[in-house]
Design a protein around this motif. Structure first.
Motif, PDB file in Angstrom:
ATOM      1  N   SER A   3      19.101  57.274  34.918  1.00 44.32           N
ATOM      2  CA  SER A   3      19.966  57.044  33.788  1.00 44.32           C
ATOM      3  C   SER A   3      19.298  57.063  32.573  1.00 44.32           C
ATOM      4  CB  SER A   3      20.640  55.654  33.800  1.00 44.32           C
ATOM      5  OG  SER A   3      19.552  54.647  33.718  1.00 44.32           O
ATOM      6  N   GLY A   4      18.017  56.689  32.331  1.00 40.40           N
ATOM      7  CA  GLY A   4      17.208  57.095  31.087  1.00 40.40           C
ATOM      8  C   GLY A   4      16.854  58.137  30.755  1.00 40.40           C
ATOM      9  N   LEU A   5      16.627  59.020  31.653  1.00 41.40           N
ATOM     10  CA  LEU A   5      16.466  60.351  31.568  1.00 41.40           C
ATOM     11  C   LEU A   5      17.552  61.285  31.240  1.00 41.40           C
ATOM     12  CD1 LEU A   5      13.766  61.357  34.419  1.00 41.40           C
ATOM     13  CD2 LEU A   5      13.249  61.122  32.075  1.00 41.40           C
ATOM     14  N   ALA A   6      18.620  60.795  31.666  1.00 40.55           N
ATOM     15  CA  ALA A   6      19.933  61.605  31.253  1.00 40.55           C
ATOM     16  C   ALA A   6      20.105  61.383  29.873  1.00 40.55           C
ATOM     17  CB  ALA A   6      20.888  61.140  32.309  1.00 40.55           C
ATOM     18  N   CYS A   7      19.900  60.183  29.457  1.00 40.80           N
ATOM     19  CA  CYS A   7      20.021  59.622  27.972  1.00 40.80           C
ATOM     20  C   CYS A   7      19.085  60.621  26.852  1.00 40.80           C
ATOM     21  CB  CYS A   7      20.022  58.510  27.609  1.00 40.80           C
ATOM     22  SG  CYS A   7      21.271  57.373  28.348  1.00 40.80           S
ATOM     23  N   ALA A  29      26.006  71.274  31.024  1.00 43.01           N
ATOM     24  CA  ALA A  29      26.967  70.950  31.805  1.00 43.01           C
ATOM     25  C   ALA A  29      26.523  70.812  33.150  1.00 43.01           C
ATOM     26  CB  ALA A  29      28.385  71.504  31.444  1.00 43.01           C
ATOM     27  N   ALA A  30      26.079  71.950  33.600  1.00 42.15           N
ATOM     28  CA  ALA A  30      25.475  71.969  35.338  1.00 42.15           C
ATOM     29  C   ALA A  30      24.324  71.014  35.367  1.00 42.15           C
ATOM     30  CB  ALA A  30      25.070  73.634  35.226  1.00 42.15           C
ATOM     31  N   MET A  31      23.730  70.774  34.478  1.00 44.08           N
ATOM     32  CA  MET A  31      22.586  69.757  34.491  1.00 44.08           C
ATOM     33  C   MET A  31      23.249  68.226  35.020  1.00 44.08           C
ATOM     34  SD  MET A  31      19.496  70.704  34.662  1.00 44.08           S
ATOM     35  CE  MET A  31      18.670  69.248  34.351  1.00 44.08           C
ATOM     36  N   ALA A  32      24.252  67.919  34.779  1.00 42.86           N
ATOM     37  CA  ALA A  32      24.819  66.686  34.746  1.00 42.86           C
ATOM     38  C   ALA A  32      24.674  65.974  36.147  1.00 42.86           C
ATOM     39  CB  ALA A  32      26.160  66.344  34.368  1.00 42.86           C
ATOM     40  N   PRO A  33      24.975  66.627  37.177  1.00 39.93           N
ATOM     41  CA  PRO A  33      24.632  66.123  38.784  1.00 39.93           C
ATOM     42  C   PRO A  33      23.149  65.907  39.069  1.00 39.93           C
ATOM     43  CG  PRO A  33      26.271  67.923  38.945  1.00 39.93           C
ATOM     44  CD  PRO A  33      25.730  68.010  37.285  1.00 39.93           C
ATOM     45  N   LEU A  34      22.447  66.720  38.491  1.00 38.48           N
ATOM     46  CA  LEU A  34      21.098  66.517  38.483  1.00 38.48           C
ATOM     47  C   LEU A  34      20.185  65.310  37.759  1.00 38.48           C
ATOM     48  CD1 LEU A  34      19.575  70.253  38.835  1.00 38.48           C
ATOM     49  CD2 LEU A  34      20.774  69.066  40.850  1.00 38.48           C
ATOM     50  N   LEU A  35      20.686  65.186  36.804  1.00 40.00           N
ATOM     51  CA  LEU A  35      20.452  64.121  36.007  1.00 40.00           C
ATOM     52  C   LEU A  35      20.591  62.922  36.595  1.00 40.00           C
ATOM     53  CD1 LEU A  35      21.416  65.507  32.368  1.00 40.00           C
ATOM     54  CD2 LEU A  35      19.088  65.285  33.237  1.00 40.00           C
ATOM     55  N   ASP A  55      20.670  62.147  39.825  1.00 42.34           N
ATOM     56  CA  ASP A  55      19.874  62.012  41.174  1.00 42.34           C
ATOM     57  C   ASP A  55      18.403  61.650  40.933  1.00 42.34           C
ATOM     58  OD1 ASP A  55      18.890  62.316  43.690  1.00 42.34           O
ATOM     59  OD2 ASP A  55      19.853  64.256  44.023  1.00 42.34           O
ATOM     60  N   PRO A  56      18.001  60.399  41.382  1.00 42.02           N
ATOM     61  CA  PRO A  56      16.524  60.241  41.213  1.00 42.02           C
ATOM     62  C   PRO A  56      15.650  61.376  41.668  1.00 42.02           C
ATOM     63  CG  PRO A  56      18.067  58.412  41.702  1.00 42.02           C
ATOM     64  CD  PRO A  56      18.910  59.537  41.861  1.00 42.02           C
ATOM     65  N   ALA A  57      16.084  62.023  42.770  1.00 42.35           N
ATOM     66  CA  ALA A  57      15.300  62.949  43.560  1.00 42.35           C
ATOM     67  C   ALA A  57      14.678  63.951  42.588  1.00 42.35           C
ATOM     68  CB  ALA A  57      15.990  63.548  44.806  1.00 42.35           C
ATOM     69  N   HIS A  58      15.329  64.160  41.389  1.00 35.90           N
ATOM     70  CA  HIS A  58      14.922  65.189  40.441  1.00 35.90           C
ATOM     71  C   HIS A  58      14.150  64.692  39.345  1.00 35.90           C
ATOM     72  CE1 HIS A  58      17.009  67.691  43.112  1.00 35.90           C
ATOM     73  NE2 HIS A  58      18.533  67.263  42.856  1.00 35.90           N
ATOM     74  N   ALA A  59      13.920  63.260  39.221  1.00 38.30           N
ATOM     75  CA  ALA A  59      13.433  62.883  38.033  1.00 38.30           C
ATOM     76  C   ALA A  59      12.211  63.138  37.664  1.00 38.30           C
ATOM     77  CB  ALA A  59      13.305  61.300  38.305  1.00 38.30           C
ATOM     78  N   ASP A  60      11.283  63.371  38.684  1.00 35.12           N
ATOM     79  CA  ASP A  60      10.052  64.048  38.126  1.00 35.12           C
ATOM     80  C   ASP A  60      10.055  65.487  37.368  1.00 35.12           C
ATOM     81  OD1 ASP A  60       8.919  61.888  39.144  1.00 35.12           O
ATOM     82  OD2 ASP A  60       7.834  62.672  40.556  1.00 35.12           O
ATOM     83  N   LEU A  61      10.726  66.220  37.926  1.00 27.52           N
ATOM     84  CA  LEU A  61      10.617  67.581  37.449  1.00 27.52           C
ATOM     85  C   LEU A  61      11.572  67.649  36.301  1.00 27.52           C
ATOM     86  CD1 LEU A  61      10.052  70.630  37.765  1.00 27.52           C
ATOM     87  CD2 LEU A  61      11.946  70.924  39.282  1.00 27.52           C
ATOM     88  N   ILE A  62      12.620  66.655  36.016  1.00 30.58           N
ATOM     89  CA  ILE A  62      13.318  66.516  34.707  1.00 30.58           C
ATOM     90  C   ILE A  62      12.332  66.229  33.595  1.00 30.58           C
ATOM     91  CG2 ILE A  62      15.225  65.232  33.545  1.00 30.58           C
ATOM     92  CD1 ILE A  62      16.683  65.277  36.309  1.00 30.58           C
ATOM     93  N   ALA A  63      11.470  64.979  33.785  1.00 32.50           N
ATOM     94  CA  ALA A  63      10.482  64.482  33.135  1.00 32.50           C
ATOM     95  C   ALA A  63       9.566  65.451  32.424  1.00 32.50           C
ATOM     96  CB  ALA A  63       9.902  63.284  33.550  1.00 32.50           C
TER      97      ALA A  63
END
Length: 416
Positions: free
Chosen positions: A15-19, A121-127, A129-137
């Motif tokens: 949730s923090g990464l999404a913000c 907009a397409a990123m919303a579901p991945l944001l 999902d904690p499984a993608h947190a490292d790559l999003i960071a």
């Protein structure tokens, strides 16, 4: 450039990464709001890229490494654009030559913004999902880097215009802090641990953590200023070969270097607000490694090693200092601490740490293949997004490059 590295159990909160993702994407677009399509298209040199290209490349990164791989059913917004906006990832195939990015009059700036909105907009579901947190960071850190590059690249591009156009309101900049007498952080030397380890994001070039042996030294408690650089020039600093490394002296002569980049002969310098009076109390910036080393020699000091800088910086808060918080013109001001204002040259070559291994896959091209012929800079600049840097962060450039906000902090040996 870089890859992310996390310790077990330290995966960032989704949730923090999404913000953070949303705020970052908005900041990128707010920074380019003053630019026309023509402004955003020009490229002033091969080292720099057009603002429009930075907007597109960061979007390509999200689409390529997150959406294409992890969003079922997602299709590329335009299957011809990866050729235009891949940077240097050989694993991702052919791409336009770096020096030709300024020839991309199409797609338009408006089309790039539309693409960014689709990807966001397409990123919303991945944001979520904690499984993608490292790559999003990693993607967030990557876009933070490109924000700084965007700001320094457009400054260089606008500087080429004889009209000296201002990107932001050309009103006078606030004065820098009054220069205090230079003090010193002293260190007794000995064995020290350096490099990243533990919780939190770091790029792969910041580790593994390892031991280094330091001799007693002192690190200046502030940056070198414009006024001090004026004294260096007045004393013939650019005309005395004994002050310069051989490669640096050859560069000074061949390029006719007589002052930092963006300095005018009338006491002005070029900024994102156009031509402004130089403040003698502000940190000097836009200098090369060669210039930094020559000044240190002239001052009877030297540049610190990257490890000397890191052990002192470990006691300083990397979130403090003059760094980028919002869409406003960056300008060094002389803030206290070791972070902010400008990146600080060290005398350390950019090399792998003991035990470093290049990661597998395309993101493994982010850092390791650039560990040749460059020097390490530490800290953060007024164009660095606050929160991006840390004591172990290793920036790196070639010795002659100076279009970034680069400056210096002196060091000296302590004789026992």
């Amino acid at each position: 450039m870089h890859r992310n590295q996390f310790s077990p159990g330290s995966t960032p909160d989704a949730s923090g990464l999404a913000c953070e993702f949303s705020a970052l994407r908005s900041l990128t677009e707010a920074l380019v709001a003053p630019l026309s399509d023509a402004d955003a298209t020009i490229q002033s040199m091969p080292d720099a890229s057009p603002a429009k290209w930075h907007l597109a490349h960061t979007t390509w990164f999200w689409e390529t490494f997150l959406l294409r791989e992890h969003a079922p059913g997602y299709t590329l917004h335009n299957d011809r654009w990866p050729f235009l906006f891949n940077s240097y990832y050989e694993a991702e195939g052919a791409r336009i030559a770096r020096g030709a990015r300024g020839l991309l009059s199409r797609p338009s700036l408006e089309e790039i913004f539309e693409w960014r909105a689709v990807v966001d907009a397409a990123m919303a579901p991945l944001l979520a999902d904690p499984a993608h947190a490292d790559l999003i960071a990693l993607g967030i850190a990557h876009e933070q880097q490109h924000i700084e590059l965007l700001l320094t690249d457009i400054k260089h591009a606008l500087f080429q215009n004889p009209l000296g156009p201002a990107m932001w309101d050309a009103r006078s900049s606030p004065p820098a802090l009054t220069t205090a007498a230079m003090g010193w952080h002293q260190h007794p030397g000995g064995i020290a641990m350096v490099g990243h380890e533990g919780a939190g994001f770091a790029f792969d070039n910041e580790g593994p953590r390892h031991r280094v042996l330091l001799q007693p030294f002192a690190l200046a408690d502030r940056l070198v200023t414009n006024g001090e650089w004026d004294a260096f020039i007045s004393d013939g600093g650019y005309a005395k070969p004994r002050l310069w490394l051989a490669d640096g002296w050859a560069w000074v002569q061949s390029e006719h270097i007589r002052a930092p980049l963006y300095w005018g002969e009338d006491g002005t310098h070029f900024t994102h607000r156009g031509w402004q009076q130089r403040d003698p109390h502000a940190p000097v910036t836009h200098i090369s490694y060669y210039e930094a080393d020559a000044f240190a020699t002239w001052a009877g000091a030297r540049l610190p090693t990257e490890f000397e800088w890191e052990v002192i910086a470990a006691a300083h808060d990397p979130a403090l200092g003059n760094q980028l918080d919002r869409a406003s013109p960056p300008l060094p001001s002389g803030s206290p601490g070791l972070f902010g204002d400008c990146w600080q040259f060290t005398r350390s070559a950019y090399l792998p740490y003991p035990g470093f291994r290049v990661p597998d896959g395309a993101v493994g091209e982010y850092n390791g293949k650039f560990m040749s012929g460059q020097v390490v800079l530490r800290g953060a600049s007024c164009a660095t997004v606050r929160g991006h840097s840390r004591a172990s962060y290793r920036n790196f450039f070639y010795p002659h490059q100076r279009w970034q906000f680069t400056g210096l902090r002196l060091a000296k040996d302590l004789i026992q």
